[in-house]
Motif scaffolding. Structure first.
Motif, mmCIF file in Angstrom:
data_model
loop_
_atom_site.group_PDB
_atom_site.id
_atom_site.type_symbol
_atom_site.label_atom_id
_atom_site.label_comp_id
_atom_site.label_asym_id
_atom_site.label_seq_id
_atom_site.Cartn_x
_atom_site.Cartn_y
_atom_site.Cartn_z
ATOM 1 N N THR A 104 46.837 46.137 42.027
ATOM 2 C CA THR A 104 45.599 45.671 41.403
ATOM 3 C C THR A 104 44.601 45.367 42.505
ATOM 4 O OG1 THR A 104 46.561 43.458 41.335
ATOM 5 C CG2 THR A 104 46.570 44.691 39.278
ATOM 6 N N GLY A 105 43.340 45.607 42.205
ATOM 7 C CA GLY A 105 42.324 45.292 43.198
ATOM 8 C C GLY A 105 41.178 46.256 43.207
ATOM 9 N N PHE A 106 40.511 46.334 44.318
ATOM 10 C CA PHE A 106 39.198 46.927 44.525
ATOM 11 C C PHE A 106 38.192 45.948 43.961
ATOM 12 C CE2 PHE A 106 35.606 49.735 43.042
ATOM 13 C CZ PHE A 106 35.017 49.791 44.282
ATOM 14 N N ILE A 107 38.086 45.872 42.618
ATOM 15 C CA ILE A 107 37.389 44.746 42.015
ATOM 16 C C ILE A 107 38.451 43.875 41.346
ATOM 17 C CG2 ILE A 107 35.112 45.791 41.710
ATOM 18 C CD1 ILE A 107 35.887 46.531 38.872
ATOM 19 N N ALA A 108 38.118 42.608 41.106
ATOM 20 C CA ALA A 108 39.103 41.655 40.620
ATOM 21 C C ALA A 108 39.829 42.163 39.375
ATOM 22 C CB ALA A 108 38.430 40.313 40.327
#
Lengths: 315, 224
Positions: free
Chosen positions: B130-134
């Motif tokens: 998960t990630g890149f943006i929240a």
């Protein structure tokens, strides 16, 4: 409404609350955030006698115009900043690295940062703010932190829930120096680039572009040629990583960066030079100089020692 | 197992688990991530697990690359199957107002949209990271005939909730954000909730995701 507060007459270009940032959330997709220029942030709080990790206002280019209402309060501004204090019958040009008292009805006009980007305003007391994951740092992208996760707006209010007791005026002799040479360590994909590309990266000048904010700094200059692949399997990022996408123009990850990226990493800015890096405004020249890991570690020790030295001058 | 640990700058360990992106490698990454997380090592600032890498960033005031590398190499990693694979159903509306890139996909994949959706909704997805943006989950794996590249020119704004595909992965845009993935629908489900500090992400690495088609009417009346 609390008794002591600032009225924001003009918000400034990008004014946010920041502290040291939030840890251990990269895996969720939330970056570190926090003050871009750590040293100047730290010094501003020290000058007004605030605790470590207290919130300060970070502003970029043009700062806010604030009107103060309440009991006498201590403030300090750090960075390379032009500001004035308008009192009832007199206007004073302000000096950075010096704590100053404001009284009921005074206006603090933070005009601009001088050949730099960020400045800090610390307020001697406790600001009434929302914390998320133990930090008030505003991350406008994920809409988290103080001020409902947004940058300052005109007409909003900053409530001070408690004022610091001692209003001793403190002063520090410190001069911000600007550097063009930013030291880096080779990135994990350094060998994705041609010999010519590597040479360009380490020897040529780049210009900081207008597309630069708290997330990243885009650079323009000679193109860095990739000979392996312009994409990698998406993986984690940290602040200071320099990615080179297919167009050959480097992008440096800054404090609000996306937590995952898929462009090759040509280098990483050393920790000791990060504060200086973020102060380079659009149009500034930048040159990367390669150092090895042990030099980078020693340079950080030196940086930390200097910071501690400055703090002890205040205390 | 970790194949190699390099330094990423002066304040991070770059742990490489091998070239391939598959569930076995990623499960290893997640195991390491969870084991290190449990240790509560104070000098560690952040852990970034991804498909086949784990980046450990640390506080240079408290430790250094050499010392932390040694510590990580000597850590006991539980090999038992302690990973709970939570199953999560994600409703998606494929109304053409949401399916911004379905025509592009039909052309790229040489498949009719009915077939694309049939393939998509019959698949069980695994959350790699998960990630890149929240909160954005990276979900795999799409079968070979469903894999398309990113848009030539990424969108400046992908609407919040967009469900999109690229290469072997699907993802969900938890915020409006720039992006270049092929959008095929939109989910009304809240994937990231910053008010839940303990567990802000609905979908976490190791979880299994099933997408379920809903109508425009169900989308509009969706109530969590």
């Amino acid at each position: 409404m609390s008794k002591n507060y600032f009225q924001v007459i003009r918000a400034g270009i990008n004014t946010t609350f920041q502290d040291e940032g939030r840890k251990n959330l990269y895996h969720v997709g939330i970056p570190f955030s926090g003050a871009m220029d750590k040293r100047n942030y730290l010094l501003s709080n020290k000058l007004v006698g605030n605790k470590i990790n207290s919130p300060a206002l970070e502003f970029a280019y043009q700062g806010p115009l604030l009107k103060y209402f309440g009991n006498k309060i201590n403030i300090a501004i750090t960075g390379d900043v032009n500001f004035r204090i308008k009192k009832k019958d007199i206007t004073i040009d302000g000096n950075c690295y010096q704590s100053l008292n404001l009284e009921d009805g005074d206006e603090l006009d933070i005009l601009s940062t001088n050949k730099s980007v960020y400045g800090y305003l610390a307020i001697g007391g406790q600001i009434d703010l929302k914390y998320q994951w133990s930090s008030c740092s505003t991350n406008t992208k994920a809409i988290i932190g103080a001020n409902d996760g947004k940058k300052f707006k005109n007409e909003q209010v900053i409530n001070i829930s408690q004022l610091n007791n001692h209003l001793v005026e403190k002063k520090l002799n410190y001069l911000n120096t600007k550097i063009e040479n930013i030291r880096i360590i080779k990135g994990t994909n350094f060998d994705y680039f041609s010999d010519k590309g590597k040479k360009i990266f380490l020897e040529k000048e780049f210009i900081v572009s207008k597309l630069t904010d708290r997330m990243g700094m885009r650079l323009e200059g000679p193109k860095i040629e990739n000979i392996i692949d312009t994409n990698i399997k998406s993986e984690g990022l940290i602040k200071g990583v320099i990615q080179v996408p297919a167009d050959g123009n480097p992008i440096v990850m800054l404090s609000d960066h996306g937590t995952i990226g898929g462009y090759p990493k040509i280098g990483v800015v050393i920790s000791a030079d990060y504060d200086k890096l973020v102060q380079l405004s659009p149009g500034s020249k930048i040159k990367f100089k390669q150092v090895d890991l042990s030099s980078a570690e020693n340079l950080f020790k030196l940086y930390d020692l200097e910071t501690q030295n400055l703090i002890s001058q205040i205390e | 197992m970790i194949k190699n640990i390099l330094n990423l700058g002066d304040a991070a360990l770059y742990c490489d688990f091998g070239k391939d992106v598959n569930r076995e490698t990623n499960t290893q990454v997640i195991r390491y991530f969870k084991s290190i997380q449990k240790e509560n090592i104070v000098s560690i600032n952040n852990l970034s697990p991804s498909y086949n890498k784990l980046i450990i960033s640390f506080d240079l005031k408290k430790t250094n690359f050499k010392d932390l590398k040694k510590l990580i190499e000597n850590l006991n990693i539980t090999n038992e199957d302690d990973l709970e694979n939570k199953k999560i159903e994600v409703p998606v509306c494929c109304d053409e107002n949401f399916a911004l890139d379905i025509v592009r996909l039909e052309n790229k994949l040489n498949l009719k949209r009915e077939k694309i959706y049939e393939n998509f909704f019959s698949k069980e997805f695994f959350c790699y990271m998960t990630g890149f943006i929240a909160g954005m989950p990276f979900l795999g794996d799409l079968s070979k005939n469903m894999r398309a590249n990113r848009l030539e020119t990424p969108r400046v704004r992908v609407p919040k909730g967009s469900v999109a595909l690229t290469e072997q992965f699907a993802n969900i845009y938890t915020f409006e954000s720039p992006g270049g993935w092929n959008v095929i629908g939109n989910s009304p489900l809240r994937i990231f909730d910053s008010s839940k500090e303990e567990s802000p992400n609905l979908i976490n690495p190791g979880d299994i995701v099933l997408f379920k088609e809903i109508s425009k009417n169900q989308y509009e009346n969706f109530n969590e």
